[in-house]
Write a protein that holds these residues in place. Structure first.
Motif, PDB file in Angstrom:
ATOM      1  N   VAL A 110       0.844  -1.181   0.000  1.00 30.22           N
ATOM      2  CA  VAL A 110       0.000   0.000   0.000  1.00 30.22           C
ATOM      3  C   VAL A 110       0.887   1.241   0.000  1.00 30.22           C
ATOM      4  CG1 VAL A 110      -1.758   1.258   1.276  1.00 30.22           C
ATOM      5  CG2 VAL A 110      -1.795  -1.236   1.262  1.00 30.22           C
ATOM      6  N   LYS A 111       0.688   2.119  -0.993  1.00 28.31           N
ATOM      7  CA  LYS A 111       1.575   3.266  -1.153  1.00 28.31           C
ATOM      8  C   LYS A 111       1.027   4.536  -0.495  1.00 28.31           C
ATOM      9  CE  LYS A 111       3.590   1.527  -5.458  1.00 28.31           C
ATOM     10  NZ  LYS A 111       3.864   1.806  -6.889  1.00 28.31           N
ATOM     11  N   ASN A 112      -0.274   4.553  -0.186  1.00 25.19           N
ATOM     12  CA  ASN A 112      -0.845   5.754   0.394  1.00 25.19           C
ATOM     13  C   ASN A 112      -0.229   6.046   1.761  1.00 25.19           C
ATOM     14  OD1 ASN A 112      -2.464   5.994  -1.790  1.00 25.19           O
ATOM     15  ND2 ASN A 112      -4.365   5.439  -0.776  1.00 25.19           N
ATOM     16  N   LYS A 113       0.127   7.317   1.984  1.00 23.14           N
ATOM     17  CA  LYS A 113       0.661   7.725   3.288  1.00 23.14           C
ATOM     18  C   LYS A 113      -0.450   7.989   4.292  1.00 23.14           C
ATOM     19  CE  LYS A 113       5.029   9.707   1.621  1.00 23.14           C
ATOM     20  NZ  LYS A 113       5.895  10.894   1.614  1.00 23.14           N
ATOM     21  N   TRP A 114      -1.654   8.334   3.793  1.00 22.99           N
ATOM     22  CA  TRP A 114      -2.808   8.587   4.650  1.00 22.99           C
ATOM     23  C   TRP A 114      -3.934   7.655   4.270  1.00 22.99           C
ATOM     24  CZ3 TRP A 114      -3.790  14.644   4.991  1.00 22.99           C
ATOM     25  CH2 TRP A 114      -2.832  15.212   5.845  1.00 22.99           C
ATOM     26  N   ASP A 115      -4.883   7.465   5.218  1.00 26.73           N
ATOM     27  CA  ASP A 115      -6.168   6.880   4.882  1.00 26.73           C
ATOM     28  C   ASP A 115      -7.231   7.917   5.263  1.00 26.73           C
ATOM     29  OD1 ASP A 115      -6.144   4.623   7.749  1.00 26.73           O
ATOM     30  OD2 ASP A 115      -6.402   6.787   7.627  1.00 26.73           O
ATOM     31  N   ASP A 116      -8.498   7.582   5.113  1.00 23.93           N
ATOM     32  CA  ASP A 116      -9.564   8.552   5.373  1.00 23.93           C
ATOM     33  C   ASP A 116      -9.595   9.002   6.830  1.00 23.93           C
ATOM     34  OD1 ASP A 116     -12.065   7.326   3.004  1.00 23.93           O
ATOM     35  OD2 ASP A 116     -10.438   8.776   2.787  1.00 23.93           O
ATOM     36  N   LEU A 117      -9.195   8.125   7.747  1.00 24.00           N
ATOM     37  CA  LEU A 117      -9.162   8.510   9.161  1.00 24.00           C
ATOM     38  C   LEU A 117      -8.110   9.585   9.398  1.00 24.00           C
ATOM     39  CD1 LEU A 117     -10.081   8.123  12.054  1.00 24.00           C
ATOM     40  CD2 LEU A 117      -8.451   6.258  12.279  1.00 24.00           C
ATOM     41  N   ASP A 118      -6.914   9.431   8.782  1.00 24.99           N
ATOM     42  CA  ASP A 118      -5.870  10.460   8.898  1.00 24.99           C
ATOM     43  C   ASP A 118      -6.357  11.786   8.324  1.00 24.99           C
ATOM     44  OD1 ASP A 118      -3.497   7.933   7.993  1.00 24.99           O
ATOM     45  OD2 ASP A 118      -3.980   8.645   9.991  1.00 24.99           O
ATOM     46  N   PHE A 119      -7.026  11.708   7.170  1.00 25.49           N
ATOM     47  CA  PHE A 119      -7.504  12.919   6.513  1.00 25.49           C
ATOM     48  C   PHE A 119      -8.574  13.603   7.365  1.00 25.49           C
ATOM     49  CE2 PHE A 119      -8.137  16.045   3.617  1.00 25.49           C
ATOM     50  CZ  PHE A 119      -9.198  15.949   2.728  1.00 25.49           C
ATOM     51  N   ALA A 120      -9.492  12.816   7.934  1.00 27.05           N
ATOM     52  CA  ALA A 120     -10.545  13.379   8.775  1.00 27.05           C
ATOM     53  C   ALA A 120      -9.957  14.054  10.010  1.00 27.05           C
ATOM     54  CB  ALA A 120     -11.528  12.279   9.179  1.00 27.05           C
ATOM     55  N   ASN A 121      -8.952  13.441  10.614  1.00 29.18           N
ATOM     56  CA  ASN A 121      -8.295  14.043  11.784  1.00 29.18           C
ATOM     57  C   ASN A 121      -7.612  15.355  11.410  1.00 29.18           C
ATOM     58  OD1 ASN A 121      -9.074  11.981  13.491  1.00 29.18           O
ATOM     59  ND2 ASN A 121      -7.215  10.783  13.188  1.00 29.18           N
ATOM     60  N   TYR A 122      -6.994  15.394  10.215  1.00 31.35           N
ATOM     61  CA  TYR A 122      -6.333  16.621   9.780  1.00 31.35           C
ATOM     62  C   TYR A 122      -7.360  17.732   9.544  1.00 31.35           C
ATOM     63  CZ  TYR A 122      -3.822  20.039   7.000  1.00 31.35           C
ATOM     64  OH  TYR A 122      -3.294  21.206   6.540  1.00 31.35           O
ATOM     65  N   LEU A 123      -8.496  17.391   8.915  1.00 32.52           N
ATOM     66  CA  LEU A 123      -9.534  18.394   8.653  1.00 32.52           C
ATOM     67  C   LEU A 123     -10.057  18.978   9.961  1.00 32.52           C
ATOM     68  CD1 LEU A 123     -11.512  16.626   5.790  1.00 32.52           C
ATOM     69  CD2 LEU A 123     -10.094  18.684   5.578  1.00 32.52           C
ATOM     70  N   THR A 124     -10.251  18.122  10.962  1.00 34.03           N
ATOM     71  CA  THR A 124     -10.722  18.599  12.269  1.00 34.03           C
ATOM     72  C   THR A 124      -9.705  19.546  12.893  1.00 34.03           C
ATOM     73  OG1 THR A 124     -11.872  16.493  12.584  1.00 34.03           O
ATOM     74  CG2 THR A 124     -11.565  17.881  14.521  1.00 34.03           C
ATOM     75  N   TYR A 125      -8.397  19.212  12.741  1.00 39.29           N
ATOM     76  CA  TYR A 125      -7.336  20.051  13.308  1.00 39.29           C
ATOM     77  C   TYR A 125      -7.188  21.360  12.530  1.00 39.29           C
ATOM     78  CZ  TYR A 125      -2.570  21.721  14.120  1.00 39.29           C
ATOM     79  OH  TYR A 125      -1.488  22.498  14.381  1.00 39.29           O
ATOM     80  N   ALA A 126      -7.193  21.277  11.193  1.00 38.07           N
ATOM     81  CA  ALA A 126      -6.940  22.456  10.361  1.00 38.07           C
ATOM     82  C   ALA A 126      -8.090  23.454  10.415  1.00 38.07           C
ATOM     83  CB  ALA A 126      -6.671  22.021   8.909  1.00 38.07           C
ATOM     84  N   LEU A 127      -9.330  22.962  10.384  1.00 42.13           N
ATOM     85  CA  LEU A 127     -10.484  23.858  10.369  1.00 42.13           C
ATOM     86  C   LEU A 127     -10.949  24.226  11.775  1.00 42.13           C
ATOM     87  CD1 LEU A 127     -12.523  22.153   7.492  1.00 42.13           C
ATOM     88  CD2 LEU A 127     -11.131  24.228   7.352  1.00 42.13           C
ATOM     89  N   GLY A 128     -10.652  23.361  12.731  1.00 42.81           N
ATOM     90  CA  GLY A 128     -11.056  23.626  14.110  1.00 42.81           C
ATOM     91  C   GLY A 128     -12.482  23.161  14.376  1.00 42.81           C
ATOM     92  N   GLU A 129     -12.733  22.734  15.597  1.00 46.97           N
ATOM     93  CA  GLU A 129     -14.074  22.262  15.950  1.00 46.97           C
ATOM     94  C   GLU A 129     -15.120  23.359  15.814  1.00 46.97           C
ATOM     95  OE1 GLU A 129     -13.078  18.669  19.114  1.00 46.97           O
ATOM     96  OE2 GLU A 129     -13.965  20.546  19.833  1.00 46.97           O
ATOM     97  N   LYS A 130     -14.721  24.620  16.033  1.00 49.42           N
ATOM     98  CA  LYS A 130     -15.679  25.723  15.975  1.00 49.42           C
ATOM     99  C   LYS A 130     -16.273  25.863  14.581  1.00 49.42           C
ATOM    100  CE  LYS A 130     -16.216  30.535  17.430  1.00 49.42           C
ATOM    101  NZ  LYS A 130     -16.991  30.961  16.247  1.00 49.42           N
ATOM    102  N   TYR A 131     -15.475  25.545  13.553  1.00 51.17           N
ATOM    103  CA  TYR A 131     -15.979  25.615  12.179  1.00 51.17           C
ATOM    104  C   TYR A 131     -17.208  24.711  12.012  1.00 51.17           C
ATOM    105  CZ  TYR A 131     -16.235  24.593   7.171  1.00 51.17           C
ATOM    106  OH  TYR A 131     -16.667  24.391   5.889  1.00 51.17           O
ATOM    107  N   PHE A 132     -17.164  23.526  12.615  1.00 54.93           N
ATOM    108  CA  PHE A 132     -18.263  22.576  12.475  1.00 54.93           C
ATOM    109  C   PHE A 132     -19.411  22.904  13.420  1.00 54.93           C
ATOM    110  CE2 PHE A 132     -16.217  19.749   9.569  1.00 54.93           C
ATOM    111  CZ  PHE A 132     -14.858  19.855   9.846  1.00 54.93           C
ATOM    112  N   THR A 133     -19.078  23.321  14.657  1.00 53.20           N
ATOM    113  CA  THR A 133     -20.156  23.647  15.594  1.00 53.20           C
ATOM    114  C   THR A 133     -20.933  24.880  15.123  1.00 53.20           C
ATOM    115  OG1 THR A 133     -18.550  24.895  16.949  1.00 53.20           O
ATOM    116  CG2 THR A 133     -19.010  22.601  17.576  1.00 53.20           C
TER     117      THR A 133
END
Length: 248
Positions: free
Chosen positions: A167-190
């Motif tokens: 498997v060559k991918n460095k990320w999976d969807d869980l890694d990407f989802a965690n990054y989105l939560t960190y980059a955008l911040g929880e306040k963006y979603f709330t």
């Protein structure tokens, strides 16, 4: 009048067909402590969510589905969903994984007595042989049969479909989802009226809408342009995400 009744019953039928059941639950440790950030996976749909700080989770599913619970430092656990679980919460207890204790070397001071010092400073031959055998064992590659899945155990494929070879991918969807939560911040979603416990659930919902992320997963890198694309996808998908909750 008949036409109005026809459309009314068609609308009710449409709602019932598309109604989505949700499975609620709580994950605790052996000492009854709530465990946050446990990844909960629906094996059938590949949907993934994470438990909140109180160990609670919510994931879509139905009776007959199999849920997998994964957390670093704990033995992974699987649970079959029954009809009773749809109406009442699932309680799951995770067991801590066994860990190796680092070797502590105790050195004795030199006494000046040759016999005593030779015995203390030179380990017995059996100990030397054991260390030598362990070093040889650790240097060998593991037998593939040892690493293979146990009989009857489901092996979750990585990415889209089954992977063949390395498997060559460095990320999976869980890694990407965690990054989105960190980059955008929880306040963006709330601010979008998304409950904190449902942030990962919502992210996977947006990704499932056809969000292109092949290169993001391959290189393990999300650019500012990718973040903007995701935010545009959020604006498109937010209404349909809220619809089932409104219907309930």
């Amino acid at each position: 009048m008949k036409l109005k009744l026809f459309f009314f019953f068609s609308f009710i039928f449409f709602i019932n067909i598309h109604a989505q059941d949700y499975i609620f639950g709580k994950i605790i440790s052996e000492d009854n402590a709530e465990i946050p950030d446990v990844t909960v996976i629906n094996i059938r749909t590949d949907e993934r969510v994470a438990t909140n700080r109180d160990g609670h989770f919510m994931i879509s599913g139905r009776a007959g589905d199999e849920l997998r619970f994964v957390k670093t430092g704990y033995e992974r656990s699987n649970k079959k969903v029954t009809k009773e679980n749809i109406g009442s919460p699932i309680n799951v207890t995770l067991v801590r994984a066994a860990t190796l204790i680092a070797e502590v070397e105790i050195k004795k001071g030199i006494t000046g007595d040759i016999k005593i010092d030779a015995k203390n400073l030179n380990p017995p031959r059996k100990v030397q042989k054991l260390k030598s055998d362990l070093a040889l064992y650790m240097s060998q590659k593991s037998d593939p049969r040892v690493l293979a899945a146990r009989p009857g155990e489901f092996v979750q494929p990585k990415g889209q479909g089954f992977s063949i070879g390395k498997v060559k991918n460095k990320w999976d969807d869980l890694d990407f989802a965690n990054y989105l939560t960190y980059a955008l911040g929880e306040k963006y979603f709330t601010d979008l009226k998304i409950d904190r416990s449902l942030i990962q659930h919502f992210i996977y919902y947006v990704l499932a809408g056809g969000f292109e992320r092949k290169n993001i997963l391959k290189y393990g890198f999300c650019s500012d342009a990718d973040l903007m694309r995701f935010q545009r996808a959020v604006l498109i998908r937010i209404s349909s995400y809220r619809a089932p909750q409104t219907q309930k």
